[in-house]
Design an enzyme around this catalytic site. Structure first.
Site, PDB file in Angstrom:
ATOM      1  N   ALA A 250      -3.990   0.264  -4.381  1.00 52.83           N
ATOM      2  CA  ALA A 250      -2.915  -0.133  -5.297  1.00 52.83           C
ATOM      3  C   ALA A 250      -2.899   0.612  -6.632  1.00 52.83           C
ATOM      4  CB  ALA A 250      -2.905  -1.641  -5.567  1.00 52.83           C
ATOM      5  N   ALA A 251      -3.867   1.516  -6.848  1.00 55.18           N
ATOM      6  CA  ALA A 251      -3.882   2.240  -8.137  1.00 55.18           C
ATOM      7  C   ALA A 251      -2.557   2.995  -8.332  1.00 55.18           C
ATOM      8  CB  ALA A 251      -5.053   3.211  -8.178  1.00 55.18           C
ATOM      9  N   GLY A 252      -2.055   3.609  -7.252  1.00 55.01           N
ATOM     10  CA  GLY A 252      -0.792   4.359  -7.334  1.00 55.01           C
ATOM     11  C   GLY A 252       0.395   3.430  -7.566  1.00 55.01           C
ATOM     12  N   ASP A 253       0.377   2.272  -6.936  1.00 51.65           N
ATOM     13  CA  ASP A 253       1.488   1.311  -7.085  1.00 51.65           C
ATOM     14  C   ASP A 253       1.557   0.813  -8.537  1.00 51.65           C
ATOM     15  OD1 ASP A 253       1.364   1.611  -4.333  1.00 51.65           O
ATOM     16  OD2 ASP A 253       0.275  -0.262  -4.027  1.00 51.65           O
TER      17      ASP A 253
HETATM   18  O1  RIB Z   1      -0.905   0.700  -1.778  1.00 51.95           O
HETATM   19  C1  RIB Z   1      -1.760  -0.315  -1.358  1.00 51.95           C
HETATM   20  C2  RIB Z   1      -1.067  -1.247  -0.425  1.00 51.95           C
HETATM   21  O2  RIB Z   1      -0.705  -0.564   0.751  1.00 51.95           O
HETATM   22  C3  RIB Z   1      -1.933  -2.405   0.047  1.00 51.95           C
HETATM   23  O3  RIB Z   1      -1.861  -3.497  -0.822  1.00 51.95           O
HETATM   24  C4  RIB Z   1      -1.412  -2.675   1.445  1.00 51.95           C
HETATM   25  O4  RIB Z   1      -0.790  -3.902   1.591  1.00 51.95           O
HETATM   26  C5  RIB Z   1      -0.494  -1.497   1.774  1.00 51.95           C
HETATM   27  O5  RIB Z   1       0.829  -1.848   1.713  1.00 51.95           O
END
Ligand code: RIB
Length: 309
Positions: A250-253
């Site tokens: 999730a670092a990128g998100d």
């Molecule tokens: O980018 C990380 C995410 O990718 C995770 O939380 C997982 O659910 C996938 O969608």
């Protein structure tokens, strides 16, 4: 003033196994630690932006399973506008299996579940929301057709689109022409450029190949090496903050959500990258996707105490 960050994308129930190292093909690793958290690239982006101080609305489809009520409850606790979370019958929410190795590196496998029920008809119900968006944020965990439709719609409403092209997916790339800011990691960058990084093909070459496909600006995230940006107002390599990473999920998100917060606040892209890099750095020191997203105060304190490596 348009100040709502509208994230349209996936949510997942993440099942995480943390182990000393990732297994090789066919190998079983015992003694892993299991944690269940909430994730999904769309949801992580929305939570990242909301905790960083953004006014956020999340458009998503969830299913019927034991975890879903808690997942949605958490979005509400983070102050996210959940009016356009569609509750689908006869299907589970998205689920992801996440394996994390000793250095925070990971393997992921995703079952989209209800995320693939987010269709054009549902998007049509969100037009009023879209009209007040500062940015529309997309990823690649909902149907391709839905993303293309959103891009057309947002573009016709003159709402800037930030597309995190993750995960890399074969699709028609015409929509890229309508994208204000494309954010990709190294794998996604190579996929879009149709070229690999090597000593004769550096970040600038890859970035220029991607820009030829249509987006106005591009950021390539490079993990602990920072980011490479090719933007109208800022070009080049920007280093990362040095931290001890335990989980990069999730670092990128979170990075994308925080970029949108800063741009909505009127900051320039260089400041936005610095802020988003700090949020990502904090997130990799924590386990899990949404649990790792830092609050605004944590990001501001981190920025006051740290410099780029
Ligand atoms: O980018 C990380 C995410 O990718 C995770 O939380 C997982 O659910 C996938 O969608």
């Amino acid at each position: 003033m348009k100040n709502t960050i509208v994230v349209i994308g996936s949510s997942n129930v993440d099942m995480i196994m943390k182990m000393e190292r990732l297994p090789r093909k066919g190998e079983t690793i015992t003694d892993a630690n299991f944690v269940q958290t909430f994730g999904g690239k769309g949801a992580n982006t929305a939570v990242g932006a909301a905790r960083a101080g953004g006014r956020v609305a999340f458009v998503n489809a969830v299913g019927e399973d034991a975890y879903t009520p808690m997942m949605v409850e958490n979005f509400i606790k983070d102050g996210i506008d959940c009016r356009y979370i569609f509750h689908e019958k006869g299907i589970a929410s998205g689920h992801a299996l996440v394996m994390i190795g000793g250095e925070g590196d990971n393997y992921l496998s995703v079952a989209p579940g209800a995320n693939y029920r987010l269709d054009q008809k549902k998007i049509d119900q969100c037009i009023e929301l879209l009209k007040n968006a500062s940015y529309v944020l997309l990823q690649n965990e909902i149907p391709n057709d839905t993303n293309s439709y959103i891009i057309e719609l947002a573009h016709s409403l003159q709402i800037p689109i930030l597309w995190n092209f993750a995960p890399a997916k074969k699709r028609d790339l015409q929509s890229l022409e309508k994208v204000e800011l494309l954010i990709v990691n190294e794998t996604e960058a190579e996929f879009l450029a149709e070229k690999n990084f090597n000593k004769n093909c550096g970040y600038e070459d890859i970035a220029k190949c991607i820009l030829k496909k249509g987006p106005k600006n591009v950021i390539i995230t490079l993990g602990k090496s920072g980011v490479f940006v090719w933007h109208e107002t800022c070009k080049g390599h920007i280093p990362a903050f040095a931290v001890e990473a335990i989980d990069s999920t999730a670092a990128g998100d979170i990075f994308c959500g925080c970029i949108a917060v800063q741009l909505t606040e009127g900051k320039d892209i260089a400041d936005a990258i610095r802020f988003a890099s700090a949020a990502s750095a904090l997130s990799v020191t924590r386990l899990g996707a949404q649990p790792s997203a830092p609050l605004r105060k944590e990001i501001d304190d981190f920025l006051s105490a740290n410099t780029f490596r």
